[in-house]
Design an enzyme around this catalytic site. Sequence first.
Site, PDB file in Angstrom:
ATOM      1  N   ASN A   1      -7.760  -3.585  13.869  1.00  0.00           N
ATOM      2  CA  ASN A   1      -9.267  -4.030  13.487  1.00  0.00           C
ATOM      3  C   ASN A   1      -9.309  -5.200  12.536  1.00  0.00           C
ATOM      4  O   ASN A   1     -10.350  -5.377  11.985  1.00  0.00           O
ATOM      5  CB  ASN A   1      -9.827  -2.717  13.063  1.00  0.00           C
ATOM      6  CG  ASN A   1      -9.164  -2.186  11.890  1.00  0.00           C
ATOM      7  OD1 ASN A   1      -8.318  -2.783  11.255  1.00  0.00           O
ATOM      8  ND2 ASN A   1      -9.769  -1.137  11.318  1.00  0.00           N
TER       9      ASN A   1
ATOM     10  N   ASP B   1       0.774  -1.163   0.001  1.00  0.00           N
ATOM     11  CA  ASP B   1       0.139   0.191  -0.050  1.00  0.00           C
ATOM     12  C   ASP B   1       0.899   1.329  -0.162  1.00  0.00           C
ATOM     13  O   ASP B   1       1.931   1.187   0.216  1.00  0.00           O
ATOM     14  CB  ASP B   1      -1.138   0.132   1.354  1.00  0.00           C
ATOM     15  CG  ASP B   1      -0.486  -0.517   2.479  1.00  0.00           C
ATOM     16  OD1 ASP B   1       0.822  -0.587   2.569  1.00  0.00           O
ATOM     17  OD2 ASP B   1      -1.125  -1.070   3.366  1.00  0.00           O
TER      18      ASP B   1
ATOM     19  N   GLU C   1      -9.751  -2.450   5.137  1.00  0.00           N
ATOM     20  CA  GLU C   1     -10.515  -2.043   6.457  1.00  0.00           C
ATOM     21  C   GLU C   1     -11.690  -3.040   6.374  1.00  0.00           C
ATOM     22  O   GLU C   1     -12.164  -3.716   5.289  1.00  0.00           O
ATOM     23  CB  GLU C   1     -10.928  -0.608   6.490  1.00  0.00           C
ATOM     24  CG  GLU C   1      -9.803   0.358   6.280  1.00  0.00           C
ATOM     25  CD  GLU C   1      -9.014   0.465   7.655  1.00  0.00           C
ATOM     26  OE1 GLU C   1      -9.069  -0.558   8.558  1.00  0.00           O
ATOM     27  OE2 GLU C   1      -8.409   1.613   7.702  1.00  0.00           O
TER      28      GLU C   1
ATOM     29  N   HIS D   1      -7.278  -5.417   9.581  1.00  0.00           N
ATOM     30  CA  HIS D   1      -7.129  -5.091   8.368  1.00  0.00           C
ATOM     31  C   HIS D   1      -5.888  -5.555   8.065  1.00  0.00           C
ATOM     32  O   HIS D   1      -4.700  -5.750   8.660  1.00  0.00           O
ATOM     33  CB  HIS D   1      -7.023  -3.241   8.050  1.00  0.00           C
ATOM     34  CG  HIS D   1      -6.176  -2.663   8.806  1.00  0.00           C
ATOM     35  ND1 HIS D   1      -6.137  -1.240   9.613  1.00  0.00           N
ATOM     36  CD2 HIS D   1      -4.747  -2.783   8.774  1.00  0.00           C
ATOM     37  CE1 HIS D   1      -5.015  -1.004   9.916  1.00  0.00           C
ATOM     38  NE2 HIS D   1      -4.155  -1.808   9.229  1.00  0.00           N
TER      39      HIS D   1
HETATM   40  C1  F6R Z   1       1.233  -1.693   6.206  1.00  0.00           C
HETATM   41  C2  F6R Z   1       0.063  -2.391   6.454  1.00  0.00           C
HETATM   42  C3  F6R Z   1      -0.817  -2.516   7.455  1.00  0.00           C
HETATM   43  C4  F6R Z   1      -0.064  -2.673   8.562  1.00  0.00           C
HETATM   44  C5  F6R Z   1      -0.818  -2.793   9.960  1.00  0.00           C
HETATM   45  C6  F6R Z   1      -0.229  -3.128  11.326  1.00  0.00           C
HETATM   46  O1  F6R Z   1       2.005  -1.874   4.842  1.00  0.00           O
HETATM   47  O2  F6R Z   1      -0.387  -2.725   5.157  1.00  0.00           O
HETATM   48  O3  F6R Z   1      -1.652  -3.268   7.162  1.00  0.00           O
HETATM   49  O4  F6R Z   1       0.679  -4.215   8.668  1.00  0.00           O
HETATM   50  O5  F6R Z   1      -1.590  -1.664   9.993  1.00  0.00           O
HETATM   51  O6  F6R Z   1       0.705  -2.187  11.524  1.00  0.00           O
HETATM   52  P1  F6R Z   1       1.889  -2.344  12.710  1.00  0.00           P
HETATM   53  O7  F6R Z   1       2.732  -3.200  12.396  1.00  0.00           O
HETATM   54  O8  F6R Z   1       2.589  -0.612  12.820  1.00  0.00           O
HETATM   55  O9  F6R Z   1       0.985  -2.594  13.898  1.00  0.00           O
END
Ligand code: F6R
Length: 242
Positions: free
Chosen positions: A136, A67, A143, A138
């Site tokens: 959540n 992303d 989401e 994702h």
């Molecule tokens: C990042 C991404 C997100 C993160 C998720 C967890 O490229 O796609 O899905 O993997 O938000 O983030 P952290 O590792 O910061 O808890």
Amino acid sequence: MRIIRAKDYEDMSRKAANIISAQIIMKPECVLGLATGSTPIGAYARLVEWYQKGDLDFSGVTTVNLDEYKGLTKDNDQSYYYFMHHHLFGKVNVDPTRTFLPDGTEKDSAKACADYDQVIEKTGGVDLQLLGLGHNGHIGFNEPADEFKASTNCVDLTESTIRANQRFFASIDEVPRQAYTMGIGTIMHARKILVVVSGQDKAQIVKDAFFGTITPKVPASVLQLHQDVTVVADEAAFSLIG
Ligand code: F6R
């Protein structure tokens, strides 16, 4: 689903990096799907260390990231391009022309998404997709929703994600409200998936996503249907699992 229990964040990072390096050694011309966020930083640090020792060669590797924030330029220190360059691409011998992220500067969302799907298709598909897990549920920026999105899409970030990302910005107003993300369908097409999770604050979502009902309300729950998923999580993240 293969469950690997790590002691702590360091142990999780080492185990995840071992799995990624095994992929590169087994198929030097592999396509890695990569993630940003705080969880994979330790694994990237190990990969850099092993590259510097001469144990790993990224020269044949192609990467596609999950992303990118819409509206951020590559040189913005909060863009995912910048993150990847800082933590990995700028420190190993990967060919910069074979590292791909959605184009956050493309204002036309439909074009940005279609272009990125084409980029992924041209690589021949992802061999190993690395994922972090949002609070959540994702994955990428997919989401909770009423349906699983198949291909790259432009998402409005939820309040909880904006708040979680706030720590990286000077103020909450600077957190972008939209992002381009690889779709769930594309993630599910990866030949192998590696999920890294750390910390007590992820314990409930680990339980819901990997041991609960499969539903687009918990996007990561779809991974239960993939034939080759490995979850590497530390004790804190697994604390609600018997
Ligand atoms: C990042 C991404 C997100 C993160 C998720 C967890 O490229 O796609 O899905 O993997 O938000 O983030 P952290 O590792 O910061 O808890």
